[in-house]
Structure formats: C-alpha cells, structure tokens
Design an enzyme around this catalytic site. Structure first.
Site, mmCIF file in Angstrom:
data_model
loop_
_atom_site.group_PDB
_atom_site.id
_atom_site.type_symbol
_atom_site.label_atom_id
_atom_site.label_comp_id
_atom_site.label_asym_id
_atom_site.label_seq_id
_atom_site.Cartn_x
_atom_site.Cartn_y
_atom_site.Cartn_z
ATOM 1 N N HIS A 25 0.835 -1.203 0.000
ATOM 2 C CA HIS A 25 0.000 0.000 0.000
ATOM 3 C C HIS A 25 0.871 1.256 0.000
ATOM 4 O O HIS A 25 1.033 1.933 1.009
ATOM 5 C CB HIS A 25 -0.945 -0.009 1.205
ATOM 6 C CG HIS A 25 -2.026 -1.024 1.100
ATOM 7 N ND1 HIS A 25 -2.008 -2.217 1.802
ATOM 8 C CD2 HIS A 25 -3.161 -1.043 0.345
ATOM 9 C CE1 HIS A 25 -3.092 -2.913 1.502
ATOM 10 N NE2 HIS A 25 -3.804 -2.241 0.623
ATOM 11 N N ASP A 66 -6.043 4.888 -1.160
ATOM 12 C CA ASP A 66 -5.329 4.272 -0.029
ATOM 13 C C ASP A 66 -4.357 5.237 0.635
ATOM 14 O O ASP A 66 -3.405 4.802 1.299
ATOM 15 C CB ASP A 66 -4.551 3.028 -0.498
ATOM 16 C CG ASP A 66 -5.390 1.759 -0.472
ATOM 17 O OD1 ASP A 66 -6.331 1.690 0.346
ATOM 18 O OD2 ASP A 66 -5.113 0.837 -1.259
#
EC number: 3.1.4.53
Length: 300
Positions: A25, A66
């Site tokens: 991420h 994200d």
C-alpha cells in the site's frame, strides 16, 4: 499560473502521503490503480456516457483511495484500540481515513477553490462514496447489486446514480486487478501484499496478539492466499465486469490472465505440498535412524 500551481501541488501531496515503507500500500500501488481505472473508464459501454466530472472523480478516487495507509488492516486497528478505529466506530476505518485525508489535501491545495461551495461539497461526498466502496467487507453488497442490474438489464447510464455505481465497480476492479495482469507482474504484487500481511503477523506476535488470518508466515503460504483471493474475490467481480462490458478484448485478456495465474499458483501450491510431504517422510526416517543409533550406544 495560480490554477496551474494548484493542479500540480495536489498530486505531489497525494504521493507524499503514501508510505514508501509499505511493501504494497504505497504510491506505486496508487499509480497502478489509477492506470487501471483509466483503462476501465475507456471501455465503450461506460465511456459513451461519462461526463468530464465523472472521469475526474474516478481518477481522483483511484489516486487517493489508499492515501496514508498504515500497512495494517482494520481488525489490527480495532484490536489495538487505534484512535482511527475509535474515530470511525470500527466501520470502514481505513477507507474513511483515506477519504477524509483526501478531502484535507483537496482543501489545502485549493484545487477546487474556483467552484461554488455546493459543487465542492458534492464532489467531496462522491469521492467518499467511491473510496468507501473499496472496503473489501462490502464486496458481496456490491456484487449482489451488480448481478441484479445485469440480470434485469436495468442499468441506465444516462442517470447519474447508475453511472456513479459503475464508477464504484470500476474502482473496485482497479483496486484488485493485479491477478489479472501478466504472470511476472502479478506475482510481484502478490509477493508484496503477502509481505505486508506477514509484517502485520510479526507485529501481532511481538505484542502477543492473536495472529490475523493470512498473516501467519508459517501457515499462510503465498499460493494458498492468492488462490483463495482469486476464487472468492477477484473472479466473481471480473466475471460480472466482463458481462457488463460485453466481453471486450480487455475484459477477455484479464480473465485469461486470471485463469492462467490461478493455475500457476495451484501448481506452486502442489509443489509445496509435495515438498512438505517429502520432508516429513525424510524426517521420520532420520528420526528412526537416530533412535536405532541411540539404542545401540545404550547396549552394554
């Protein structure tokens, strides 16, 4: 010049708010999802109805979906009593944080400052709706709704509400599309996401917490994780997406890659099991030999 400054400043802020230490991420994942979203927005079934505002919203949501991800999942935040879990009352904790962080950056960058307040508020709410749709816990909710629309053939993309729903589906696809890429690239992303899982498991072990599902490196292998992910999450979504797009070359290629990649992970899993059985058998023989040797030494 001021407007151009705002235009360039916002992407810089987004990139800097991703954490490069996260194996998965991070800003590269964000760019990857944005590239995929761009491709999906060009599918004729959708592209023919999209407004410039729809496209902007879709790409903004993809880039920021994200942002400021801590590298751990929602259950971890809840069981460690993280302030974000408390703030969002244990509901879509990460997704709410990504959304609110995005709004903060939009306002700080003044990217939308030239628009009327009601328009800006609408954009912020729609961004939230798109980003919140990436919560994997809501997967069935969206699949059931998509299946219903496709079975009843009642999607009306002239309507803003239906277009927004398909933007949500497109973003969900973009977020989890790596199993649909060529093997070498797909495998790299699979290893990255599992490395992030394992890091969380190590943290949980360190703090004497129960290790979360998929996070135990000793039990949860990459092939088994990926096969489950493809079977229960990726395949159902992309099969419906292909049904929506009308089996375009892109959709067909993605499904073909997905099936080939799944077969390769199955092959690797089989090799792991074969190797494990072989090692167990070897260990048993060695143990027997050692016991025989010990008995001989004990004999007077």
């Amino acid at each position: 010049q001021k407007d151009l400054c705002f235009l360039f400043w916002f992407p810089v802020m987004v990139q800097e708010d991703y954490h490069s230490q996260n194996p998965y991420h991070n800003a590269v994942h964000a760019a990857d999802v944005t590239q995929a979203m761009h491709c999906y927005l060009r599918e004729p079934k959708l592209a023919n109805f999209l407004t410039p505002s729809d496209i902007m919203l879709g790409l903004l949501a993809a880039a920021a979906h994200d942002v400021d991800h801590p590298g751990v999942n929602q259950p971890f935040l809840i069981k460690t009593k993280h302030h974000l879990a408390s703030l969002y009352q244990n509901v879509s904790v990460l997704e709410n944080h990504h959304w609110r962080s995005t709004i903060g950056m939009l306002r700080e960058s003044r990217l939308l400052a030239h628009l009327p307040k009601e328009v800006t508020q609408d954009i912020e709410q729609q961004l939230g709706s798109l980003i919140l749709a990436t919560d994997i816990n809501r997967q069935n909710e969206f699949l059931i709704r998509l299946k219903s629309h496709l079975d009843n053939q009642d999607l009306r993309l002239e309507d803003a509400q239906d277009r927004h729903f398909m933007l949500q589906i497109a973003l969900k696809c973009a977020d989890i599309c790596n199993p649909c890429r060529l093997w070498d690239l797909s495998k790299q992303w699979s290893e990255r996401v599992c490395e992030e899982f394992y890091r969380q498991g190590d943290l949980e072990q360190k703090f004497e917490l129960e290790i979360s599902p998929l996070c135990n490196q000793q039990k949860d292998t990459i092939p088994s994780i990926q096969i489950g992910f493809m079977t229960y999450i990726v395949e159902p979504l992309f099969e419906r997406w292909a049904q929506f797009t009308g089996d375009t070359p892109l959709s067909e290629n993605m499904l073909n890659h997905l099936r080939r990649n799944k077969a390769k992970w199955r092959s690797l899993l089989h090799k792991q099991h074969s190797s494990s059985r072989s090692n167990d058998h070897s260990g048993q023989v060695t143990g027997s030999q050692e016991q025989t040797s010990l008995n001989k030494e004990e004999t007077p």
